[in-house]
Enzyme design. Structure first.
Site, PDB file in Angstrom:
ATOM      1  N   SER A  86       0.868  -1.187   0.000  1.00 13.84           N
ATOM      2  CA  SER A  86       0.000   0.000   0.000  1.00 13.84           C
ATOM      3  C   SER A  86       0.899   1.231   0.000  1.00 13.84           C
ATOM      4  O   SER A  86       2.075   1.144   0.390  1.00 13.84           O
ATOM      5  CB  SER A  86      -0.857   0.014   1.270  1.00 13.84           C
ATOM      6  OG  SER A  86      -1.474   1.279   1.456  1.00 13.84           O
ATOM      7  N   TYR A  91      -1.883  -0.676  10.765  1.00 13.24           N
ATOM      8  CA  TYR A  91      -2.077  -1.136   9.376  1.00 13.24           C
ATOM      9  C   TYR A  91      -0.839  -0.771   8.549  1.00 13.24           C
ATOM     10  O   TYR A  91      -0.293  -1.612   7.816  1.00 13.24           O
ATOM     11  CB  TYR A  91      -3.342  -0.475   8.797  1.00 13.24           C
ATOM     12  CG  TYR A  91      -3.556  -0.720   7.322  1.00 13.24           C
ATOM     13  CD1 TYR A  91      -4.127  -1.907   6.867  1.00 13.24           C
ATOM     14  CD2 TYR A  91      -3.193   0.234   6.372  1.00 13.24           C
ATOM     15  CE1 TYR A  91      -4.319  -2.134   5.499  1.00 13.24           C
ATOM     16  CE2 TYR A  91      -3.386   0.023   5.019  1.00 13.24           C
ATOM     17  CZ  TYR A  91      -3.956  -1.162   4.586  1.00 13.24           C
ATOM     18  OH  TYR A  91      -4.148  -1.383   3.234  1.00 13.24           O
ATOM     19  N   PRO A 113      -1.412   0.237  -3.837  1.00 16.63           N
ATOM     20  CA  PRO A 113      -2.517   1.125  -4.229  1.00 16.63           C
ATOM     21  C   PRO A 113      -2.612   2.340  -3.310  1.00 16.63           C
ATOM     22  O   PRO A 113      -2.004   2.386  -2.232  1.00 16.63           O
ATOM     23  CB  PRO A 113      -3.756   0.228  -4.068  1.00 16.63           C
ATOM     24  CG  PRO A 113      -3.245  -1.171  -3.939  1.00 16.63           C
ATOM     25  CD  PRO A 113      -1.885  -1.050  -3.333  1.00 16.63           C
ATOM     26  N   GLY A 114      -3.434   3.305  -3.768  1.00  9.92           N
ATOM     27  CA  GLY A 114      -3.651   4.518  -2.967  1.00  9.92           C
ATOM     28  C   GLY A 114      -4.976   4.454  -2.248  1.00  9.92           C
ATOM     29  O   GLY A 114      -5.136   3.695  -1.292  1.00  9.92           O
ATOM     30  N   VAL A 144      -8.565   3.448  -2.809  1.00  7.87           N
ATOM     31  CA  VAL A 144      -9.360   2.686  -3.780  1.00  7.87           C
ATOM     32  C   VAL A 144     -10.795   2.542  -3.265  1.00  7.87           C
ATOM     33  O   VAL A 144     -11.013   2.243  -2.080  1.00  7.87           O
ATOM     34  CB  VAL A 144      -8.763   1.281  -4.006  1.00  7.87           C
ATOM     35  CG1 VAL A 144      -9.424   0.612  -5.205  1.00  7.87           C
ATOM     36  CG2 VAL A 144      -7.261   1.345  -4.199  1.00  7.87           C
ATOM     37  N   ASP A 145     -11.728   2.702  -4.168  1.00  9.76           N
ATOM     38  CA  ASP A 145     -13.144   2.654  -3.807  1.00  9.76           C
ATOM     39  C   ASP A 145     -13.603   1.202  -3.600  1.00  9.76           C
ATOM     40  O   ASP A 145     -14.110   0.563  -4.520  1.00  9.76           O
ATOM     41  CB  ASP A 145     -13.956   3.319  -4.929  1.00  9.76           C
ATOM     42  CG  ASP A 145     -15.400   3.510  -4.518  1.00  9.76           C
ATOM     43  OD1 ASP A 145     -15.719   3.283  -3.330  1.00  9.76           O
ATOM     44  OD2 ASP A 145     -16.201   3.880  -5.391  1.00  9.76           O
TER      45      ASP A 145
HETATM   46  N1  LIG Z   1      -8.867  -0.193  -0.628  1.00  9.67           N
HETATM   47  C1  LIG Z   1      -7.752   0.506  -0.604  1.00  9.67           C
HETATM   48  O1  LIG Z   1      -7.781   1.745  -0.684  1.00  9.67           O
HETATM   49  C2  LIG Z   1      -6.411  -0.141  -0.493  1.00  9.67           C
HETATM   50  C3  LIG Z   1      -6.273  -1.515  -0.304  1.00  9.67           C
HETATM   51  N2  LIG Z   1      -5.006  -2.037  -0.205  1.00  9.67           N
HETATM   52  C4  LIG Z   1      -4.803  -3.461   0.013  1.00  9.67           C
HETATM   53  O2  LIG Z   1      -5.373  -4.191  -1.066  1.00  9.67           O
HETATM   54  C5  LIG Z   1      -5.877  -5.461  -0.600  1.00  9.67           C
HETATM   55  C6  LIG Z   1      -7.348  -5.607  -0.988  1.00  9.67           C
HETATM   56  O3  LIG Z   1      -8.055  -4.517  -0.430  1.00  9.67           O
HETATM   57  P1  LIG Z   1      -9.631  -4.257  -0.716  1.00  9.67           P
HETATM   58  O4  LIG Z   1     -10.058  -4.958  -1.927  1.00  9.67           O
HETATM   59  O5  LIG Z   1      -9.811  -2.810  -0.609  1.00  9.67           O
HETATM   60  O6  LIG Z   1     -10.257  -4.958   0.580  1.00  9.67           O
HETATM   61  P2  LIG Z   1     -11.763  -5.482   0.825  1.00  9.67           P
HETATM   62  O7  LIG Z   1     -11.947  -5.441   2.293  1.00  9.67           O
HETATM   63  O8  LIG Z   1     -12.724  -4.771  -0.031  1.00  9.67           O
HETATM   64  O9  LIG Z   1     -11.694  -7.022   0.347  1.00  9.67           O
HETATM   65  C7  LIG Z   1     -10.843  -7.914   0.993  1.00  9.67           C
HETATM   66  C8  LIG Z   1     -11.257  -9.345   0.700  1.00  9.67           C
HETATM   67  O10 LIG Z   1     -10.346 -10.186   1.426  1.00  9.67           O
HETATM   68  C9  LIG Z   1     -11.096 -11.177   2.127  1.00  9.67           C
HETATM   69  N3  LIG Z   1     -10.350 -11.567   3.328  1.00  9.67           N
HETATM   70  C10 LIG Z   1     -10.208 -10.871   4.476  1.00  9.67           C
HETATM   71  N4  LIG Z   1      -9.491 -11.560   5.366  1.00  9.67           N
HETATM   72  C11 LIG Z   1      -9.150 -12.710   4.758  1.00  9.67           C
HETATM   73  C12 LIG Z   1      -8.421 -13.849   5.172  1.00  9.67           C
HETATM   74  N5  LIG Z   1      -7.911 -13.926   6.413  1.00  9.67           N
HETATM   75  N6  LIG Z   1      -8.246 -14.870   4.304  1.00  9.67           N
HETATM   76  C13 LIG Z   1      -8.794 -14.821   3.056  1.00  9.67           C
HETATM   77  N7  LIG Z   1      -9.507 -13.765   2.621  1.00  9.67           N
HETATM   78  C14 LIG Z   1      -9.692 -12.729   3.454  1.00  9.67           C
HETATM   79  C15 LIG Z   1     -12.424 -10.507   2.450  1.00  9.67           C
HETATM   80  O11 LIG Z   1     -13.435 -11.469   2.712  1.00  9.67           O
HETATM   81  C16 LIG Z   1     -12.672  -9.683   1.200  1.00  9.67           C
HETATM   82  O12 LIG Z   1     -13.355 -10.414   0.218  1.00  9.67           O
HETATM   83  C17 LIG Z   1      -5.619  -5.470   0.904  1.00  9.67           C
HETATM   84  O13 LIG Z   1      -4.414  -6.149   1.173  1.00  9.67           O
HETATM   85  C18 LIG Z   1      -5.480  -3.995   1.247  1.00  9.67           C
HETATM   86  O14 LIG Z   1      -4.728  -3.803   2.420  1.00  9.67           O
HETATM   87  C19 LIG Z   1      -3.878  -1.269  -0.306  1.00  9.67           C
HETATM   88  C20 LIG Z   1      -3.988   0.058  -0.496  1.00  9.67           C
HETATM   89  C21 LIG Z   1      -5.245   0.733  -0.613  1.00  9.67           C
HETATM   90  C1  LIG Z   2      -6.278   1.323   2.829  1.00 13.22           C
HETATM   91  C2  LIG Z   2      -4.989   1.867   2.425  1.00 13.22           C
HETATM   92  O1  LIG Z   2      -4.030   1.153   2.280  1.00 13.22           O
HETATM   93  C3  LIG Z   2      -4.894   3.235   2.187  1.00 13.22           C
HETATM   94  C4  LIG Z   2      -3.599   3.832   2.129  1.00 13.22           C
HETATM   95  O2  LIG Z   2      -5.861   3.873   1.995  1.00 13.22           O
END
Ligand SMILES: NC(=O)C1=CN([C@@H]2O[C@H](COP(=O)(O)OP(=O)(O)OC[C@H]3O[C@@H](n4cnc5c(N)ncnc54)[C@H](O)[C@@H]3O)[C@@H](O)[C@H]2O)C=CC1
Ligand SMILES: CC(=O)C(C)=O
Length: 255
Positions: free
Chosen positions: A138, A151, A181-182, A184-185
């Site tokens: 991230s 986090y 990523p930054g 993200v929606d």
């Molecule tokens: N949304 C954002 O702005 C950002 C997200 N990220 C990273 O990108 C990745 C995905 O993020 P999003 O799609 O936004 O998250 P999200 O919360 O929308 O989706 C995450 C998915 O992972 C699953 N999950 C959670 N814990 C789990 C586990 N222990 N084992 C298997 N699956 C599991 C959930 O059920 C869900 O389907 C994460 O690692 C997050 O930290 C990084 C930067 C920004």
């Molecule tokens: C969720 C996440 O990684 C940020 C920077 O928004």
């Protein structure tokens, strides 16, 4: 023969977009999530795109479950070419308020989970003499953000793991990179927005809006923006790249 990718946390959000993009790129894509219904739905979407899929319910923080997940993938497809360790969780709290339970939970998923996936994938890829491991970091792994301190610590850890693993696994023909990523929606940011509001004295939706003002390109990121970059990391075009954790954030950070 189609290459095989496994994407963790692919039931929704960024993971889902990556899984669908890799399927469009011609991969057979295995879909992991703790939410079985969501994983099955994405696996069906992949089949509709004409690629084979497999939904695997597993908690990435459970080492045995992760190894068993990779075994299932190899049993069905005989190989694993790309492992995308995308699953992650967030929590909004001041570092002065974070409890041992909070730390255990977030480190187990975001850090231990990435290491377990790397171990299980590397075991298989070593046999093949080739493979690509791609981790979710991230911008919060390059810079600490207030209220996301623990986090951020997990994402700094992912960047360290990516650098170390790249050096350890290069002799086995395996590259290791990360995407950063930054804003993200996705449901993750819905949660961050909801929980940050009370700390910042902001109404629902306003925290995300405030953070979005940092984005040079002037719009909130879509999961597909991340998937476009992961598509490159999963392709042969990234063969000469390893140990890198690249911001794909619309210009929030410049380092
Ligand atoms: N949304 C954002 O702005 C950002 C997200 N990220 C990273 O990108 C990745 C995905 O993020 P999003 O799609 O936004 O998250 P999200 O919360 O929308 O989706 C995450 C998915 O992972 C699953 N999950 C959670 N814990 C789990 C586990 N222990 N084992 C298997 N699956 C599991 C959930 O059920 C869900 O389907 C994460 O690692 C997050 O930290 C990084 C930067 C920004
Ligand atoms: C969720 C996440 O990684 C940020 C920077 O928004």
């Amino acid at each position: 023969m189609s290459k095989v990718a496994l994407v963790t946390g692919a039931g929704r959000g960024i993971g889902r977009a990556i899984a669908l993009r890799l399927a469009r790129d011609g991969f057979n894509v295995c879909v992991n999530d703790i939410n079985g219904e969501a994983a099955n739905a994405v696996a069906e979407e992949i089949e509709q795109l004409g690629q084979s899929s497999l939904a695997v319910i597993a908690d990435v923080s459970n080492r045995e479950a992760v190894f068993s997940m990779v075994d299932k993938v190899v049993k069905k497809f005989n190989r694993l070419d790309v492992m995308v360790s995308n699953a992650g969780i967030a929590q909004v709290k001041l570092l002065t308020e974070v409890t041992p339970e909070d730390l255990d939970r977030i480190f187990k998923v975001n850090v231990y989970g990435v290491i377990y996936c790397l171990q299980a994938a590397a075991k298989q890829m070593e046999k093949q003499g080739k493979g690509k491991i791609i981790n979710a970091a991230s911008i919060a792994g390059h810079q600490g953000f207030k209220l996301l301190g623990h986090y951020s610590a997990t994402k700094f850890a992912v960047i360290g793991i990516t650098q170390s693993a790249a050096q350890e696994l290069a002799p086995k023909g395996i590259t290791v990179n990360a995407y950063c990523p930054g804003i993200v929606d996705t449901d993750m940011w819905e949660l961050i927005d909801e929980k940050m509001g009370p700390y910042l004295g902001l109404e629902k939706g306003e925290s995300m809006k405030k953070f979005s003002e940092l984005i040079t390109l002037g719009r909130i990121q879509k999961p597909e923006d991340v998937a476009n970059f992961v598509s490159f990391l999963a392709s042969t075009d990234s063969d000469y790249m390893t140990g890198q954790s690249i911001n794909i954030d619309g210009g929030v950070l410049f380092s």
